[in-house]
Design a protein around this motif. Structure first.
Motif, PDB file in Angstrom:
ATOM      1  N   GLY A 233      83.783  67.288  78.671  1.00 20.87           N
ATOM      2  CA  GLY A 233      83.882  67.448  80.112  1.00 20.87           C
ATOM      3  C   GLY A 233      84.510  68.750  80.549  1.00 20.87           C
ATOM      4  O   GLY A 233      85.294  68.767  81.505  1.00 20.87           O
ATOM      5  N   VAL A 234      84.171  69.845  79.899  1.00 23.61           N
ATOM      6  CA  VAL A 234      84.653  71.169  80.315  1.00 23.61           C
ATOM      7  C   VAL A 234      83.526  71.845  81.108  1.00 23.61           C
ATOM      8  O   VAL A 234      82.395  71.929  80.623  1.00 23.61           O
ATOM      9  CB  VAL A 234      85.049  72.031  79.104  1.00 23.61           C
ATOM     10  N   SER A 235      83.835  72.330  82.308  1.00 22.00           N
ATOM     11  CA  SER A 235      82.787  72.959  83.113  1.00 22.00           C
ATOM     12  C   SER A 235      83.333  74.193  83.807  1.00 22.00           C
ATOM     13  O   SER A 235      84.462  74.210  84.297  1.00 22.00           O
ATOM     14  CB  SER A 235      82.220  71.976  84.143  1.00 22.00           C
ATOM     15  N   VAL A 236      82.503  75.233  83.806  1.00 21.54           N
ATOM     16  CA  VAL A 236      82.767  76.470  84.543  1.00 21.54           C
ATOM     17  C   VAL A 236      81.568  76.670  85.458  1.00 21.54           C
ATOM     18  O   VAL A 236      80.459  76.922  84.975  1.00 21.54           O
ATOM     19  CB  VAL A 236      82.960  77.672  83.602  1.00 21.54           C
ATOM     20  N   VAL A 237      81.789  76.545  86.749  1.00 20.61           N
ATOM     21  CA  VAL A 237      80.687  76.531  87.713  1.00 20.61           C
ATOM     22  C   VAL A 237      80.980  77.538  88.817  1.00 20.61           C
ATOM     23  O   VAL A 237      82.040  77.520  89.431  1.00 20.61           O
ATOM     24  CB  VAL A 237      80.501  75.129  88.323  1.00 20.61           C
ATOM     25  N   GLY A 238      80.024  78.440  89.062  1.00 20.79           N
ATOM     26  CA  GLY A 238      80.163  79.392  90.152  1.00 20.79           C
ATOM     27  C   GLY A 238      81.158  80.487  89.824  1.00 20.79           C
ATOM     28  O   GLY A 238      81.777  80.539  88.755  1.00 20.79           O
ATOM     29  N   GLY A 239      81.300  81.429  90.755  1.00 15.63           N
ATOM     30  CA  GLY A 239      82.252  82.516  90.570  1.00 15.63           C
ATOM     31  C   GLY A 239      81.696  83.611  89.684  1.00 15.63           C
ATOM     32  O   GLY A 239      80.499  83.706  89.416  1.00 15.63           O
ATOM     33  N   SER A 240      82.591  84.465  89.191  1.00 14.09           N
ATOM     34  CA  SER A 240      82.185  85.606  88.380  1.00 14.09           C
ATOM     35  C   SER A 240      83.257  85.907  87.345  1.00 14.09           C
ATOM     36  O   SER A 240      84.431  85.584  87.532  1.00 14.09           O
ATOM     37  CB  SER A 240      81.971  86.837  89.266  1.00 14.09           C
ATOM     38  N   ILE A 241      82.820  86.539  86.253  1.00 10.27           N
ATOM     39  CA  ILE A 241      83.729  86.982  85.195  1.00 10.27           C
ATOM     40  C   ILE A 241      83.314  88.403  84.840  1.00 10.27           C
ATOM     41  O   ILE A 241      82.227  88.625  84.317  1.00 10.27           O
ATOM     42  CB  ILE A 241      83.669  86.062  83.959  1.00 10.27           C
ATOM     43  N   THR A 242      84.180  89.364  85.136  1.00 10.81           N
ATOM     44  CA  THR A 242      83.839  90.769  84.956  1.00 10.81           C
ATOM     45  C   THR A 242      84.963  91.501  84.241  1.00 10.81           C
ATOM     46  O   THR A 242      86.133  91.153  84.361  1.00 10.81           O
ATOM     47  CB  THR A 242      83.576  91.449  86.309  1.00 10.81           C
ATOM     48  N   GLY A 243      84.581  92.525  83.488  1.00  9.57           N
ATOM     49  CA  GLY A 243      85.567  93.410  82.890  1.00  9.57           C
ATOM     50  C   GLY A 243      86.299  92.855  81.691  1.00  9.57           C
ATOM     51  O   GLY A 243      87.360  93.367  81.322  1.00  9.57           O
ATOM     52  N   TYR A 244      85.776  91.828  81.018  1.00  9.60           N
ATOM     53  CA  TYR A 244      86.448  91.300  79.826  1.00  9.60           C
ATOM     54  C   TYR A 244      86.113  92.152  78.608  1.00  9.60           C
ATOM     55  O   TYR A 244      85.163  92.922  78.596  1.00  9.60           O
ATOM     56  CB  TYR A 244      86.055  89.837  79.599  1.00  9.60           C
ATOM     57  N   GLU A 245      86.896  91.975  77.533  1.00 14.02           N
ATOM     58  CA  GLU A 245      86.742  92.802  76.341  1.00 14.02           C
ATOM     59  C   GLU A 245      86.020  92.102  75.191  1.00 14.02           C
ATOM     60  O   GLU A 245      85.366  92.752  74.381  1.00 14.02           O
ATOM     61  CB  GLU A 245      88.109  93.280  75.849  1.00 14.02           C
ATOM     62  N   SER A 246      86.139  90.770  75.083  1.00 13.38           N
ATOM     63  CA  SER A 246      85.546  90.069  73.940  1.00 13.38           C
ATOM     64  C   SER A 246      84.563  88.975  74.331  1.00 13.38           C
ATOM     65  O   SER A 246      83.604  88.736  73.606  1.00 13.38           O
ATOM     66  CB  SER A 246      86.654  89.454  73.061  1.00 13.38           C
ATOM     67  N   GLY A 247      84.790  88.283  75.427  1.00 11.80           N
ATOM     68  CA  GLY A 247      83.886  87.211  75.807  1.00 11.80           C
ATOM     69  C   GLY A 247      84.163  86.723  77.214  1.00 11.80           C
ATOM     70  O   GLY A 247      85.311  86.736  77.664  1.00 11.80           O
ATOM     71  N   GLY A 248      83.106  86.288  77.892  1.00  7.10           N
ATOM     72  CA  GLY A 248      83.270  85.752  79.235  1.00  7.10           C
ATOM     73  C   GLY A 248      83.781  84.324  79.188  1.00  7.10           C
ATOM     74  O   GLY A 248      84.912  84.039  79.588  1.00  7.10           O
ATOM     75  N   VAL A 249      82.943  83.403  78.698  1.00  2.00           N
ATOM     76  CA  VAL A 249      83.351  82.033  78.418  1.00  2.00           C
ATOM     77  C   VAL A 249      83.154  81.823  76.930  1.00  2.00           C
ATOM     78  O   VAL A 249      82.034  81.924  76.430  1.00  2.00           O
ATOM     79  CB  VAL A 249      82.530  81.009  79.220  1.00  2.00           C
ATOM     80  N   ALA A 250      84.238  81.549  76.204  1.00  2.00           N
ATOM     81  CA  ALA A 250      84.176  81.397  74.748  1.00  2.00           C
ATOM     82  C   ALA A 250      84.739  80.034  74.372  1.00  2.00           C
ATOM     83  O   ALA A 250      85.901  79.731  74.656  1.00  2.00           O
ATOM     84  CB  ALA A 250      84.968  82.509  74.054  1.00  2.00           C
ATOM     85  N   VAL A 251      83.898  79.211  73.732  1.00  2.00           N
ATOM     86  CA  VAL A 251      84.279  77.875  73.297  1.00  2.00           C
ATOM     87  C   VAL A 251      84.101  77.815  71.791  1.00  2.00           C
ATOM     88  O   VAL A 251      83.032  78.167  71.273  1.00  2.00           O
ATOM     89  CB  VAL A 251      83.415  76.804  73.990  1.00  2.00           C
ATOM     90  N   SER A 252      85.135  77.366  71.082  1.00  2.00           N
ATOM     91  CA  SER A 252      85.053  77.295  69.624  1.00  2.00           C
ATOM     92  C   SER A 252      85.719  76.029  69.143  1.00  2.00           C
ATOM     93  O   SER A 252      86.784  75.648  69.623  1.00  2.00           O
ATOM     94  CB  SER A 252      85.732  78.514  68.985  1.00  2.00           C
ATOM     95  N   THR A 253      85.094  75.367  68.149  1.00  2.00           N
ATOM     96  CA  THR A 253      85.684  74.161  67.566  1.00  2.00           C
ATOM     97  C   THR A 253      86.267  74.411  66.175  1.00  2.00           C
ATOM     98  O   THR A 253      86.722  73.475  65.529  1.00  2.00           O
ATOM     99  CB  THR A 253      84.634  73.042  67.460  1.00  2.00           C
ATOM    100  N   GLY A 254      86.222  75.651  65.689  1.00  2.00           N
ATOM    101  CA  GLY A 254      86.803  75.937  64.386  1.00  2.00           C
ATOM    102  C   GLY A 254      85.867  76.718  63.506  1.00  2.00           C
ATOM    103  O   GLY A 254      84.651  76.619  63.631  1.00  2.00           O
ATOM    104  N   ASN A 255      86.439  77.490  62.608  1.00  2.00           N
ATOM    105  CA  ASN A 255      85.640  78.382  61.777  1.00  2.00           C
ATOM    106  C   ASN A 255      84.875  77.667  60.680  1.00  2.00           C
ATOM    107  O   ASN A 255      83.876  78.167  60.199  1.00  2.00           O
ATOM    108  CB  ASN A 255      86.544  79.444  61.152  1.00  2.00           C
TER     109      ASN A 255
END
Length: 815
Positions: A233-255
């Motif tokens: 139940g994680v949600s990112v809705v609308g808006g903007s993401i600008t000027g980041y260095e590595s990732g806008g939305v980054a989701v990870s469960t483990g290497n």
């Protein structure tokens, strides 16, 4: 006289400064009060108000359990160096759009990291609410150290922090966390970060995180980063993401999720990224890394100016109901990149839809899917528009691929292949309804190292591709290869099948496949001319009811038996030129290196409308010009209203355009060649190109161009003169008289204001100053109406300015 003007302007400025000073003094006195210093914990319900502020937190402050601190609209809270506010109970900071709450530093020269954070450490009954609130210059704006309760940030600004806007540091994940209509700007690591400290930065479970209509500007490494073993139940809705260095939305469960089967498997479920703009940044826009993915959706995002991938799904184990839909990606490394890794002792399950996306000018592939093993219940790549990719348009690779559909896409202008499918075994693949055009290394390519088929290529339009329209190859017989109802035209070659699988070619139009083999985008040269090529074919081949024409060779084959090639149209009523059967045929040639073709009966007329190359001519509006002079060339063609034109000037190809005209100028003397090829709406280019030559002469030897004499206007009266300037008007007699009265009014009024500020009685009543100002303005206005027009405006401005300044002084004095 000019000095008088300067003095007049100086006097007016002095008067305005005196009035503004009086106004400012009143405002400052009203706004400044004694600060309230807070050095003890909040243990009972407490309200901070703007009248008692600013509140200066001098040390570590805790809102204890069962206590609520309410910060009223318009209140400012200043936190001392290295201090923080810990919320074990509740904090409610709710400003309004006009009276915001502010958490900031007490330092006169604020810098990020001037104080620590608002740390949430609440219980199940705790609440942290920031509404119409600004939090600035901390290490982290909101640090979350508890998984209980609820956090809401809405209509707020979190800016200039060393680490993050919101940072969740508990291994149990955050409580219910909601951000809405807010801005997080200028943070060092992330706008929102859910990571645990230490050697393992993955929380156990993250649930109920909603970010809606929030803008992230220069957030550091990430806009939103979530590292957890399970996400729900994680949600990112609308808006903007600008000027980041590595990732806008980054989701990870483990290497190493693929190495952790059983009850500890990592998972991402009910996760959504929708309607977000990603721009002017580095790294991927959206990354979902590792784990079992279930009901994951990335939709309607807009990615541009990003040097990573638009959407990256990395090393997923299972993909169940994963939808990547209606996204726009321009200029990224790849548009959509998905990799699948097989979990140990677990059969993979795949249900993925890549649909309705627009992917333009990517550095690599538009869509790239790379899997260890895919036995899919659903893998749809459908209704996408992929143009100008630096690699393949759509690339699908799996050692074992079964059950995929690539349908109804438009793939144009890729550097490599339009659609490229490869693996060891490829079966139950459908490539249907696509328009694949002008790709640099081929249209549709299906390559199986061992067995291709059964597979279907149907109802596609494959035009103007270098190398081939469609090609299928495999070493062994895996099932029938069916190509039906396709339009394959203006490629280098039409359809090629390599290998012993049964072949069924029915109902296709395979025409004028004579494009050059050059990988450049120039579509003007004629190269090889083959409609259908079969190599190492078995005897189980059917080629029927096709239109095959416009080639030197219609069919080139090497088989172990007889090809059923009945009811085909070969470009002429007399049939193909087949030396052993129809030596008088005027149609395309049949060349059998091995085996025979049974071509009777022959279709004497085409089954579908003929495809013909469009013709084109080119004319210039002038053939000899001076250097630097514009030349317009115009192409004429019956190719239709949707045709495009490819102009080449001195060997340099110009961008394809819809207009049949081109304007150029040449600096170097000599002969310059302009060529054009037209491409009709079916993707068929004219052959050969039309050309024209423009000769450029040196400007010093070219005949001079004489401009026509100016058109004479009506005669002007001898005594006509320009209207007086403002300076001349001020120096006139009425101008000087009004100026003198204005200087006197400013002096008397200014002196009176200063005396009143000091508590003294002014020597002259204010009415005298007003009267002088009105008379001065009246002199200017009267003179403007009668003789000197510029003074009319000067008088009006002076009178209005006097009124505004007087009102400001009166308002300030009454506060």
């Amino acid at each position: 006289m000019r000095r008088a003007v300067v003095c007049l302007l100086a006097a007016l400025a002095v008067g305005l400064v005196f009035a503004a000073a009086a106004l400012g003094a009143g405002t400052s006195a009203a706004a400044t009060g004694d600060a309230t210093y807070v050095g003890t914990n909040v243990t009972t319900n407490t309200t901070w108000t703007p009248g008692e502020g600013p509140y200066v937190v001098t040390t570590e402050l805790t809102v204890t359990e069962n206590a609520t601190l309410t910060v009223a609209p318009g209140t400012t809270v200043q936190v001392a160096k290295d201090a923080s506010i810990t919320v074990a109970g509740s904090l409610d900071a709710a400003g309004t759009s006009t009276d915001r709450v502010s958490f900031t530093t007490a330092r006169p020269k604020p810098q990020p990291g001037s104080w620590t954070a608002i740390t949430y450490a609440g219980t199940a009954d705790s609440r942290l609410r920031l509404a119409n609130t600004t939090v600035e210059y901390a290490t982290t704006a909101v640090r979350v150290a508890s998984a209980d309760g609820r956090i809401t940030v809405q209509d707020s600004l979190l800016r200039k922090h060393v680490r993050a806007g919101v940072a969740v540091t508990t291994a149990d994940g955050p409580p219910s966390l909601r951000l809405a209509r807010s801005t997080i700007a200028d943070t060092g690591y992330a706008g929102v970060a859910v990571t645990t400290p230490g050697t393992d930065p993955f929380a156990r479970r993250v649930a109920g995180v909603t970010i809606r209509d929030t803008d992230f500007r220069n957030p550091g490494q990430y806009g939103v980063v979530v590292r957890a073993r399970h996400l729900v139940g994680v949600s990112v809705v609308g808006g903007s993401i600008t000027g980041y260095e590595s990732g806008g939305v980054a989701v990870s469960t483990g290497n190493r999720a693929a190495d952790v089967p059983g009850p500890d498997d990592r998972s991402v479920t009910y996760t959504t990224v929708h309607g977000v703009e990603f721009a002017d940044a580095r790294g991927d826009a959206v990354t979902i890394e590792s784990g079992h993915l279930d009901r994951v959706r990335v939709s309607d995002i807009d990615v541009h100016g990003v040097d990573g991938d638009g959407i990256g799904v990395r090393r997923a184990i299972d993909l169940d109901d994963v939808v990547l839909d209606d996204n726009t990606v321009r200029g990224a490394a790849r548009g959509i990149a998905l990799t699948h890794r097989r979990a140990q002792r677990q059969p993979p399950h795949v249900s993925v839809a890549v649909t309705n996306n627009t992917l333009r000018e990517t550095v690599g592939a538009g869509v790239s899917i790379d899997a260890q093993r895919l036995f899919v219940s659903r893998l749809d790549v459908r209704n996408n528009t992929v143009t100008g990719s630096g690699g393949d348009g759509v690339a699908l690779h799996a050692p074992v691929l079964s059950g995929a559909t690539i349908a109804d896409n438009t793939v144009r202008g890729s550097h490599d292949r339009g659609v490229n499918v490869r693996g060891s075994r490829v079966r139950n693949l459908t490539v249907a309804g696509n328009r694949v055009a002008a790709n640099g290394r081929g249209g549709v390519r299906v390559r199986a190292a061992r067995t291709p088929g059964p597979l279907t290529v149907a109802n596609n339009t494959l035009v103007n591709n270098v190398a081939f329209g469609a090609r299928v190859s495999g070493a062994a017989n895996g099932g029938p290869v069916a190509a039906r109802n396709n339009t394959v035209a203006a490629n280098t070659r039409g359809i090629t099948v390599d290998g012993p699988s049964p072949v069924r070619l029915t109902g296709n139009t395979i025409a004028v496949n004579t494009r050059s083999t050059a990988r450049s985008a120039d579509a003007s040269a004629v190269g090889p001319s083959v409609g259908v090529t079969l190599t190492n074919a078995s005897g189980n081949v059917t080629i029927t009811r096709n239109d095959i024409y416009g080639h030197l060779v219609g069919l080139r084959a090497a088989t172990n038996g007889t090809i059923d090639a009945e009811h085909n149209y070969w470009g002429a009523p007399s049939g193909p030129f087949y030396a052993s059967v129809t030596p008088d045929g005027d149609g395309d040639t049949i060349r059998m290196r091995r085996g025979v073709a049974d071509i009777a009966p022959i279709a004497e007329t085409p089954h579908r409308a003929l495809i013909e190359r469009p013709s084109v001519s080119l004319t210039a509006n002038r053939s000899t010009v001076a250097a630097g002079t514009d030349v317009r060339v115009t192409a004429a063609s019956p190719a239709g209203p949707n045709a495009t034109y490819q102009f080449t000037v001195d060997g340099q190809r110009r961008p394809t355009q819809a207009s049949p005209s081109l304007v150029s100028a040449f600096d170097d003397p000599g002969a310059h060649e302009i060529a054009v090829a037209v491409v009709n709406d079916r993707g068929v280019a004219s052959r050969p190109p039309a050309t024209t030559t423009v000769r450029v002469e040196d400007a010093s030897t070219a005949p001079a161009t004489t401009a026509p004499p100016p058109t004479a206007g009506p005669p002007q009266p001898a005594d006509s003169a320009a209207p007086p300037s403002l300076l001349d008007s001020v120096l006139s007699v009425p101008g000087l008289l009004g100026g003198a009265l204005w200087v006197l009014a400013v002096g008397v009024g200014g002196y009176g204001v200063v005396a009143s500020m000091r508590g003294a009685q002014p020597p002259v009543r204010g009415r005298v100053a007003h009267a002088l100002a009105v008379v001065a303005a009246g002199v200017w206005i009267a003179a403007g109406l009668l003789a000197v027009p510029p003074l009319l405006s000067a008088g009006g401005v002076a009178l209005a300015g006097w009124g505004v300044v007087t009102a400001a002084v009166v308002a300030a004095a009454s506060r």
